[in-house]
Write a protein that holds these residues in place. Structure first.
Motif, short mmCIF file in Angstrom:
data_model
loop_
_atom_site.label_atom_id
_atom_site.label_comp_id
_atom_site.label_asym_id
_atom_site.label_seq_id
_atom_site.Cartn_x
_atom_site.Cartn_y
_atom_site.Cartn_z
N ILE A 1 0.90 -1.18 -0.02
CA ILE A 1 0.01 -0.01 -0.08
C ILE A 1 0.80 1.16 -0.07
N PHE A 2 1.96 1.03 0.77
CA PHE A 2 2.87 2.16 0.68
C PHE A 2 3.74 2.56 -0.43
N LEU A 3 3.72 1.49 -1.21
CA LEU A 3 4.68 1.70 -2.64
C LEU A 3 3.59 2.21 -3.94
N LEU A 4 2.34 2.02 -3.34
CA LEU A 4 1.43 2.40 -4.72
C LEU A 4 1.56 3.75 -5.39
N PRO A 5 2.24 4.98 -4.62
CA PRO A 5 2.44 5.94 -5.61
C PRO A 5 3.57 5.78 -6.37
N LEU A 6 4.58 5.02 -6.12
CA LEU A 6 5.59 4.82 -7.05
C LEU A 6 5.21 3.91 -8.26
N LEU A 7 3.95 3.24 -8.41
CA LEU A 7 3.51 2.69 -9.58
C LEU A 7 3.19 3.61 -10.82
N THR A 8 3.03 4.97 -10.20
CA THR A 8 2.74 6.00 -11.08
C THR A 8 3.95 6.26 -11.95
N PHE A 9 5.02 5.81 -11.67
CA PHE A 9 6.20 6.24 -12.33
C PHE A 9 6.49 4.92 -13.42
N LEU A 10 6.01 4.07 -13.24
CA LEU A 10 6.01 3.02 -14.25
C LEU A 10 5.25 2.99 -15.57
N PRO A 11 6.09 3.03 -16.76
CA PRO A 11 5.06 3.04 -17.88
C PRO A 11 3.89 1.82 -18.08
N ILE A 12 2.96 2.18 -18.50
CA ILE A 12 2.03 1.14 -18.90
C ILE A 12 2.43 -0.06 -19.73
N PRO A 13 3.23 0.16 -20.81
CA PRO A 13 3.74 -0.99 -21.52
C PRO A 13 4.46 -1.84 -20.84
N VAL A 14 5.33 -1.41 -19.78
CA VAL A 14 6.05 -2.31 -18.88
C VAL A 14 5.24 -3.13 -17.91
N VAL A 15 4.09 -2.41 -17.47
CA VAL A 15 3.28 -3.42 -16.69
C VAL A 15 2.55 -4.35 -17.43
N SER A 16 2.11 -3.99 -18.86
CA SER A 16 1.37 -4.89 -19.71
C SER A 16 2.33 -6.01 -20.24
N GLY A 17 3.67 -5.66 -20.24
CA GLY A 17 4.62 -6.69 -20.58
C GLY A 17 4.86 -7.61 -19.45
N VAL A 18 4.72 -7.19 -18.22
CA VAL A 18 4.94 -8.14 -17.24
C VAL A 18 3.78 -9.12 -17.17
N PHE A 19 2.70 -8.55 -17.16
CA PHE A 19 1.34 -9.46 -17.38
C PHE A 19 1.18 -10.47 -18.22
N LEU A 20 1.87 -9.85 -19.60
CA LEU A 20 1.81 -10.82 -20.74
C LEU A 20 2.76 -11.78 -20.40
N PHE A 21 3.94 -11.59 -19.97
CA PHE A 21 4.93 -12.79 -19.53
C PHE A 21 4.52 -13.63 -18.47
N LEU A 22 3.77 -13.24 -17.62
CA LEU A 22 3.09 -14.14 -16.32
C LEU A 22 2.08 -15.10 -17.10
N GLY A 23 1.18 -14.20 -18.07
CA GLY A 23 0.36 -15.02 -18.64
C GLY A 23 0.77 -16.30 -19.52
N ARG A 24 1.94 -15.98 -20.31
CA ARG A 24 2.37 -16.85 -21.25
C ARG A 24 2.88 -18.00 -20.52
N LYS A 25 3.98 -17.74 -19.40
CA LYS A 25 4.40 -18.78 -18.49
C LYS A 25 3.34 -19.80 -17.96
N LEU A 26 2.32 -19.21 -17.26
CA LEU A 26 1.35 -20.02 -16.94
C LEU A 26 0.71 -20.92 -17.79
N MET A 27 0.81 -20.69 -19.14
CA MET A 27 -0.06 -21.42 -20.14
C MET A 27 0.60 -22.48 -20.54
N THR A 28 2.24 -22.67 -20.30
CA THR A 28 2.99 -23.42 -20.83
C THR A 28 2.53 -24.94 -20.09
N GLY A 29 1.90 -25.15 -18.92
CA GLY A 29 1.75 -26.16 -18.25
C GLY A 29 0.14 -26.43 -18.00
N ASN A 30 -0.74 -25.77 -19.25
CA ASN A 30 -2.05 -26.18 -18.72
C ASN A 30 -2.62 -27.07 -19.67
#
Length: 120
Positions: A1-30
């Motif tokens: 909760i204290f780090l929430l203001p720091l998330l505004t400094f992250l670009p949206i494409p970086v956050v989207s890339g992290v979620f895309l990577f995690l989603g792809r990793k989870l699909m490999t063993g599905n």
């Protein structure tokens, strides 16, 4: 909760890339996605422990089709904002389908081969 203001400094494409990577990793063993991809593959090209060797193509595709119908039902239910408040109840309905309907269609050995054994 204290780090929430720091998330505004992250670009949206970086956050989207992290979620895309995690989603792809989870699909490999599905198992579900693997069965969809293998539903039209030649039987002799699949590994020896593949469910198609235990059940046959028809029963494996029936199980995958039931899963696709349940997923489509969940998605449709979630999209309707008037009834989406009852989404947890639909998850309970899926548990009832797994506990009472699927054992009437598939044996326990077939469910184990499909990667969906009954909980003990």
């Amino acid at each position: 909760i204290f780090l929430l203001p720091l998330l505004t400094f992250l670009p949206i494409p970086v956050v989207s890339g992290v979620f895309l990577f995690l989603g792809r990793k989870l699909m490999t063993g599905n198992h579900f996605l693997k069965r969809i991809l293998d539903s039209s593959a030649e039987k002799n090209r699949l590994p020896g422990n593949h469910p198609i060797h235990v059940l046959g193509r028809k029963k494996m595709n029936l199980f995958t089709g039931i899963q696709i119908l349940c997923l489509a039902g969940l998605w449709t239910f979630k999209q309707n904002s008037a009834i989406s408040i009852f989404f947890p109840s639909v998850i309970g309905l899926l548990m009832a389908i797994r506990a009472f309907v699927l054992p009437k269609i598939f044996t326990e050995d077939e469910l184990i081969a499909l990667g969906d054994p009954a909980p003990r």
